[in-house]
Design an enzyme around this catalytic site. Structure first.
Site, mmCIF file in Angstrom:
data_model
loop_
_atom_site.group_PDB
_atom_site.id
_atom_site.type_symbol
_atom_site.label_atom_id
_atom_site.label_comp_id
_atom_site.label_asym_id
_atom_site.label_seq_id
_atom_site.Cartn_x
_atom_site.Cartn_y
_atom_site.Cartn_z
ATOM 1 N N LYS A 107 -6.500 26.664 1.362
ATOM 2 C CA LYS A 107 -5.444 27.175 2.255
ATOM 3 C C LYS A 107 -4.054 27.200 1.606
ATOM 4 O O LYS A 107 -3.234 28.060 1.906
ATOM 5 C CB LYS A 107 -5.378 26.333 3.534
ATOM 6 C CG LYS A 107 -6.650 26.334 4.372
ATOM 7 C CD LYS A 107 -6.787 27.632 5.112
ATOM 8 C CE LYS A 107 -7.863 27.647 6.190
ATOM 9 N NZ LYS A 107 -8.997 26.760 6.105
ATOM 10 N N GLU A 129 -0.768 28.833 13.014
ATOM 11 C CA GLU A 129 -1.852 28.321 13.841
ATOM 12 C C GLU A 129 -2.758 27.522 12.919
ATOM 13 O O GLU A 129 -2.715 27.685 11.702
ATOM 14 C CB GLU A 129 -2.635 29.488 14.446
ATOM 15 C CG GLU A 129 -3.715 30.072 13.526
ATOM 16 C CD GLU A 129 -3.182 30.667 12.224
ATOM 17 O OE1 GLU A 129 -2.006 31.085 12.196
ATOM 18 O OE2 GLU A 129 -3.940 30.705 11.232
ATOM 19 N N SER A 395 -14.749 25.170 -0.926
ATOM 20 C CA SER A 395 -13.464 25.544 -0.315
ATOM 21 C C SER A 395 -12.559 24.362 0.002
ATOM 22 O O SER A 395 -11.341 24.516 0.047
ATOM 23 C CB SER A 395 -13.705 26.358 0.959
ATOM 24 O OG SER A 395 -14.511 25.649 1.875
HETATM 25 C C1 LIG Z 1 -10.205 26.867 6.928
HETATM 26 C C2 LIG Z 1 -11.334 26.493 6.070
HETATM 27 C C3 LIG Z 1 -12.453 27.332 5.924
HETATM 28 C C4 LIG Z 1 -12.643 28.603 6.714
HETATM 29 O O1 LIG Z 1 -11.630 29.547 6.577
HETATM 30 P P1 LIG Z 1 -11.809 30.882 5.758
HETATM 31 O O2 LIG Z 1 -10.597 31.668 6.091
HETATM 32 O O3 LIG Z 1 -13.068 31.536 6.214
HETATM 33 O O4 LIG Z 1 -11.877 30.502 4.335
HETATM 34 C C5 LIG Z 1 -13.444 26.962 5.046
HETATM 35 N N1 LIG Z 1 -13.372 25.821 4.354
HETATM 36 C C6 LIG Z 1 -12.324 24.964 4.477
HETATM 37 C C7 LIG Z 1 -12.318 23.714 3.692
HETATM 38 C C8 LIG Z 1 -11.279 25.284 5.332
HETATM 39 O O5 LIG Z 1 -10.253 24.440 5.436
#
Ligand SMILES: *Cc1c(COP(=O)(O)O)cnc(C)c1O
Length: 414
Positions: A107, A129, A395
């Site tokens: 993020k 948000e 992620s």
């Molecule tokens: C917010 C988040 C996601 C999902 O959001 P995307 O916009 O689909 O990437 C996935 N993994 C983590 C660790 C997140 O914080």
């Protein structure tokens, strides 16, 4: 398929994209995307669009952004060879480590980029948000660094299951507003943030956290998150000796997935696999698998696939992971699926938790529960495609998920 876009038409549009021409000037990804908003938002979006065109690829802005990515975010993030998982799965598994980015997920790539843009546009304050809280934390951190006040809207349900992140945001100086309307999760939080923005579109900048919403957000977020795939592509060539056979990412709104996929779209040998939240199962309201079960509709300013009932009522969703718990998905994913370039599957709550546990024990990495969906999908893919090279977008890290993990995997262990 349950929706009405002709795959032929979508394939044609995607071929045009390979020539570099999407989204078009109106922010359309084939039939998807665009801008479906009240009149009051149009001037603000126009101003943002002009700012994106003027600054995003400007050399001075890019230099500043790249310097922040390097010295504040900690990029490039590592590419880790998962040799134990490789052995277990009969594959060659590589992990792109966005969990190592500052604040613990991908993020921040988007948050710091948009916060820099907000400064250029003369905004005095930021609203955002958040679902899992990761985007809120990233935005709060970026705003503290750049000296901008920040208000974060968060569904009341999410403030409970992501309590540690609420505290982190407050420590970083953000005002956190729990939203008790609507579904009390991400969708309601986006509505509130939009409402706040409309009340002062000049002085306020809305820092949207995923590749969703009205144009130009899906484009802006993709451009900022594509650093994931660009780095991973280069690192695969250097460390793994070639491109992956498949790149896998979890899909909530779709920002880490599009960031990973976009730089590989023109590589025909690289299969792309997005994993949505299968939740408790296929029933309406039991999952957040928008691409699998959704139909075209307008959600939060954008024409895309949406989880809705027969009357077009947007469905409430369920997922064990707050970050995937959203009834829409970025318009570019709707196009990529329709065109057949990306395959989308799902992993259930239980499959994700099981994969999370395996990743912890095999690799010494606690991934976010969102990320664990990608692991579950990759493991399934490996079973059907033995001996292949697999790249997984890791992620984010799972520390924020401890309250949920205490109630699930750790239950009975204490
Ligand atoms: C917010 C988040 C996601 C999902 O959001 P995307 O916009 O689909 O990437 C996935 N993994 C983590 C660790 C997140 O914080």
């Amino acid at each position: 398929m349950s929706y009405s876009v002709a795959p032929e038409q979508a394939r044609e549009l995607l071929e045009q994209e390979l020539g570099g021409s999407y989204p078009d000037a109106r922010g359309r990804y084939g039939p998807f995307g665009g801008r479906f908003v009240p009149e009051t938002l149009v001037p603000a979006l126009n101003r943002l669009d002009a700012g994106v065109s003027r600054y995003l690829h400007d050399a001075e802005f890019q230099a500043e952004y790249v310097a922040e990515l390097k010295t504040f975010v900690g990029r490039p993030t590592a590419l880790t060879h998962a040799y134990t998982l490789s052995k277990r799965w009969g594959a060659d598994v590589w992990l792109k480590r966005e969990d190592l980015a500052h604040t613990g997920a991908h993020k921040i790539n988007n948050a710091i980029g948009q916060a820099l843009l907000a400064k250029r546009l003369g905004a005095k304050r930021i609203v955002a948000e958040t679902g899992a809280g990761q985007h809120g934390v990233a935005t709060a951190a970026a705003c503290a660094r750049l000296g901008m006040p920040c208000t974060v809207y968060m569904g009341a349900v999410d403030t409970e299951r992501q309590a540690p992140n609420v505290g982190r945001m407050r420590l970083l100086g953000a005002t956190v507003v729990p939203v008790t309307s609507g579904d009390q999760t991400l969708r309601a939080a986006i509505d509130e943030a939009l409402r706040d923005w409309v009340s002062d579109p000049e002085g306020t900048y809305y820092l949207l956290g995923s590749a969703v919403g009205p144009h130009p957000y899906p484009y802006l977020v993709r451009e900022l998150q594509s650093v994931i795939g660009r780095e991973a592509r280069q690192q695969m060539l250097e460390q793994a000796g070639g491109l992956p056979d498949v790149a896998v990412a979890c899909v909530g709104g779709g920002s880490n997935a599009i960031g990973m996929f976009h730089p590989f779209i023109k590589d025909p040998s690289v299969a792309l696999l997005g994993i949505e939240a299968g939740g408790r199962g296929p029933g309406l309201g039991d999952n957040s698998a928008t691409l699998t079960y959704g139909r075209p509709g307008v959600l939060q300013g954008c024409y895309t696939l949406v989880l809705q009932d027969g009357d077009g009522q947007v469905q409430e969703t369920h997922s064990v992971s707050a970050g995937l718990d959203y009834s829409g998905v970025g318009p570019e994913h709707s196009l990529l699926m329709t065109a057949g370039r990306v395959r989308y599957e799902q992993a259930t709550d239980d499959e994700a938790l099981d994969a999370l546990s395996e990743c912890c024990l095999a690799e010494g990495i606690l991934p976010a529960i969102e990320t664990a969906h990608a692991f579950a999908g990759a493991r399934r893919w490996a079973r059907v495609n033995p001996g292949k090279r697999i790249l997984i977008a890791l992620s984010g890290r799972g520390d924020k998920d401890m309250p949920t993990l205490q109630k699930t995997l750790l239950k009975g262990m204490l």
